[in-house]
Design a protein around this motif. Structure first.
Motif, PDB file in Angstrom:
ATOM      1  N   SER A 103      -8.200 -34.660  22.799  1.00  0.00           N
ATOM      2  CA  SER A 103      -7.872 -34.960  23.910  1.00  0.00           C
ATOM      3  C   SER A 103      -6.784 -36.413  23.825  1.00  0.00           C
ATOM      4  O   SER A 103      -6.490 -37.321  22.779  1.00  0.00           O
ATOM      5  N   GLU A 104      -6.440 -37.014  25.638  1.00  0.00           N
ATOM      6  CA  GLU A 104      -5.635 -37.832  25.292  1.00  0.00           C
ATOM      7  C   GLU A 104      -6.351 -39.055  26.010  1.00  0.00           C
ATOM      8  O   GLU A 104      -5.823 -39.852  26.734  1.00  0.00           O
ATOM      9  N   ASP A 131      -7.172 -42.279  29.593  1.00  0.00           N
ATOM     10  CA  ASP A 131      -7.273 -41.909  30.099  1.00  0.00           C
ATOM     11  C   ASP A 131      -5.408 -41.422  30.490  1.00  0.00           C
ATOM     12  O   ASP A 131      -5.207 -41.499  31.374  1.00  0.00           O
ATOM     13  N   ARG A 133      -3.393 -38.687  29.906  1.00  0.00           N
ATOM     14  CA  ARG A 133      -2.674 -37.076  30.555  1.00  0.00           C
ATOM     15  C   ARG A 133      -3.222 -37.808  31.772  1.00  0.00           C
ATOM     16  O   ARG A 133      -1.877 -37.085  33.209  1.00  0.00           O
ATOM     17  N   ARG A 134      -4.205 -38.170  32.775  1.00  0.00           N
ATOM     18  CA  ARG A 134      -4.580 -38.214  33.882  1.00  0.00           C
ATOM     19  C   ARG A 134      -4.442 -39.993  34.560  1.00  0.00           C
ATOM     20  O   ARG A 134      -3.482 -39.761  36.093  1.00  0.00           O
TER      21      ARG A 134
END
Length: 179
Positions: A103-104, A131, A133-134
């Motif tokens: 995960s990021e 986060d 990625r987001r």
């Protein structure tokens, strides 16, 4: 007499050899297993880019990787966020960090601080999730935000990773700074 001596010597040899082979086998499930890092890097410097433009620069004095692939920053980390033009917009630092494998998502704790350099605002909290990625940061813990003319405290926060647009979940205090 000679045969008795040889038999005695043979019996003694067999007894000694047999005693040496009586080592008890241990159950591997009951053995103490090593749970520490399988790899450790010092003075880590990581760059993240988008379309060949530098977007994030991350530094850490120590990064450890564990058997399941989780990454830990036991001495903390420091992150700089960039605009497309290459200008630093904000920074984030923490005393400790962890990244879950696959995960990021990063977890930061200790003296966590996020600075929006362009707006002159600072977030302080004890725990924060990032986060990557987001491109979001959030926490359910106590937060203190210092702006050029105000201090706002609250419980919980959601923001973009640049700490430009944020929402405090429950405001507990607003204090104006007098000049």
């Amino acid at each position: 007499m000679k045969i008795r001596g040889w038999l005695y010597l043979f019996s003694l040899t067999i007894t000694i050899a047999g005693a040496g082979c009586q080592k008890e086998l241990k159950d591997p499930d009951k053995e103490v297993k090593y749970t520490g890092p399988v790899m450790e890097n010092k003075d880590v410097f990581t760059l993240y880019s988008d379309s060949a433009k530098l977007m994030i620069r991350m530094k850490a004095p120590v990064q450890q990787e564990f058997e399941k692939g989780d990454g830990v920053f036991p001495k903390g980390f420091y992150v700089e966020f960039f605009q497309q033009s290459g200008k630093i917009t904000s920074t984030m630092r923490a005393d400790y960090g962890k990244q879950t494998k696959g995960s990021e998502l990063y977890f930061a704790k200790g003296d966590v601080q996020v600075h929006n350099i362009l707006k002159g605002e600072k977030l302080e909290t004890e725990e924060l999730y990032w986060d990557r990625r987001r491109r979001k940061i959030y926490t359910d813990k106590f937060v203190k935000i210092t702006t050029p003319n105000r201090v706002v405290t609250g419980q919980g926060l959601q923001s973009d990773q640049n700490f430009d647009n944020y929402t405090i979940k429950k405001i507990t205090g607003v204090f104006d700074i007098e000049e």
